[in-house]
Design an enzyme around this catalytic site. Structure first.
Site, PDB file in Angstrom:
ATOM      1  CG  ASP A   1      25.541  20.326   5.820  1.00 45.98           C
ATOM      2  OD1 ASP A   1      25.247  20.757   4.649  1.00 45.98           O
ATOM      3  OD2 ASP A   1      25.908  20.922   7.108  1.00 45.98           O
ATOM      4  CB  SER A   2      28.581  20.006   3.486  1.00 46.21           C
ATOM      5  OG  SER A   2      28.365  20.868   4.441  1.00 46.21           O
TER       6      SER A   2
ATOM      7  CB  CYS B   1      23.312  20.432   2.341  1.00 46.45           C
ATOM      8  SG  CYS B   1      24.851  21.987   1.274  1.00 46.45           S
TER       9      CYS B   1
ATOM     10  CD  GLU C   1      31.867  21.293  10.107  1.00 47.55           C
ATOM     11  OE1 GLU C   1      32.571  20.275   9.745  1.00 47.55           O
ATOM     12  OE2 GLU C   1      30.338  21.312   9.306  1.00 47.55           O
TER      13      GLU C   1
ATOM     14  CB  CYS D   1      25.129  28.738   5.131  1.00 44.13           C
ATOM     15  SG  CYS D   1      26.551  26.964   5.260  1.00 44.13           S
TER      16      CYS D   1
ATOM     17  CG  HIS E   1      27.952  24.854   8.214  1.00 43.22           C
ATOM     18  ND1 HIS E   1      27.058  24.143   7.698  1.00 43.22           N
ATOM     19  CD2 HIS E   1      28.551  24.149   8.802  1.00 43.22           C
ATOM     20  CE1 HIS E   1      28.053  23.544   7.164  1.00 43.22           C
ATOM     21  NE2 HIS E   1      29.026  22.979   8.118  1.00 43.22           N
TER      22      HIS E   1
HETATM   23  N1  DGL Z   1      25.647  23.712   5.093  1.00 41.33           N
HETATM   24  C1  DGL Z   1      25.589  23.685   4.204  1.00 41.33           C
HETATM   25  C2  DGL Z   1      25.165  24.775   3.366  1.00 41.33           C
HETATM   26  O1  DGL Z   1      23.503  24.648   4.155  1.00 41.33           O
HETATM   27  C3  DGL Z   1      27.582  23.657   3.489  1.00 41.33           C
HETATM   28  C4  DGL Z   1      28.032  24.574   3.548  1.00 41.33           C
HETATM   29  C5  DGL Z   1      29.297  23.861   2.982  1.00 41.33           C
HETATM   30  O2  DGL Z   1      29.987  22.831   3.147  1.00 41.33           O
HETATM   31  O3  DGL Z   1      30.214  25.084   2.458  1.00 41.33           O
HETATM   32  O4  DGL Z   1      25.091  25.329   2.208  1.00 41.33           O
END
Ligand code: DGL
Length: 278
Positions: free
Chosen positions: A15-16, A78, A157, A189, A191
């Protein structure tokens, strides 16, 4: 370093940043014998505001790194990377590659009675229209309402998912979805499950929240079974976490999400990353 039995190799997940940990949590609870190697591209988070070309390049670099560590399959944990890069990654990668969007769309399709489904995600995911397509492929007569929530990722984050500021921002972002009376909301997402209780509170009890992590873990189990790659029962699993920047911070905030599963966090140099972070 190569494992002799390919079934004992780790599942690679990327993931990012921290978000993919919500998927790791589901994989580990469903597949406790499996080893996991996680990569969070913390030097370049967020992905959600970047162009499709950039996201594809970052994703290829993450996959390249995971393959260099002998993973047996790769989970793109992600949504943004799944939306823009899954197709090329599946085509180019010698091990099975699994994304999170189809899984989320499937779960939403099963959960929604009214066929009015909301999706929240990064600007990249929402702009791609990937959820709309994935849900419609399963159920053509559906209304999909997508809303970008770009500030949620930095809040998670920073470990501020439950700060009062997060509540105010969530109310503002989610208001349009209230108006259209959805009965199901996809946390599009990885996150966002970290703020699940807050999002649930703002949306109210009549809206079901979908976290694609659970469905993705099922997909991982199916893929490993089909490819004869499930770890044998006696396998002693390892959980390794790698990042492209600031391992201690990742460890601290990551532990809020998945607990003590995170011990050491290794900072790695991945191809391309060094030049772009300077
Ligand atoms: N967690 C990621 C997603 O599902 C990326 C969030 C990001 O880096 O902007 O999109």
């Amino acid at each position: 370093m190569e494992e002799r039995d390919p079934r004992c190799r780790p599942i690679g997940v990327f993931d990012s940043g921290l978000g993919g940990l919500t998927v790791v949590k589901e994989i580990v609870s469903r597949l406790p014998h499996e080893s996991v190697l996680y990569f969070g591209d913390t030097a370049r988070v967020p992905y959600g505001t970047k162009s499709p070309e950039t996201i594809r390049r970052f994703s290829r670099e993450a996959v390249h790194f995971l393959l260099s560590r002998q993973v047996k399959t790769i989970v793109v944990a992600c949504n943004t990377a799944t939306a823009h890069a899954l197709e090329v990654l599946v085509r180019e990668t010698p091990v099975p590659v699994i994304g999170v969007i189809e899984a989320g769309a499937r779960a939403a399709h099963h959960a929604s009675e009214s066929g009015r489904i909301g999706v929240i995600g990064t600007s990249g995911t929402v702009g791609s229209g990937a959820y709309d397509r994935a849900v419609r492929a399963l159920r053509p007569a559906v209304e999909v309402y997508a809303q970008a929530c770009p500030l949620f990722v930095p809040l998670v984050e920073e470990g501020l998912a439950y700060h009062e500021a997060a509540r105010l921002i969530a109310r503002d972002y989610l208001a349009p979805l209230h108006e259209v009376q959805i009965d199901t909301l996809v946390l599009g997402c990885t996150h966002y499950p970290a703020m699940r209780a807050l999002i649930g509170e703002v949306m109210g009890p009549s809206v079901r929240l979908i976290d694609s992590g659970e469905e993705t873990a099922l997909e991982v189990a199916r893929t490993l079974l089909e490819n004869d790659l499930l770890a044998p029962e006696g396998n002693v699993p390892t959980r390794r976490f790698t990042v492209s920047d600031l391992p201690l911070r990742f460890r601290k905030v990551g532990r809020l999400l998945v607990g003590e599963m995170i011990e050491d966090v290794e900072k790695v140099e991945i191809e391309g990353c060094r030049e772009s972070v300077g």
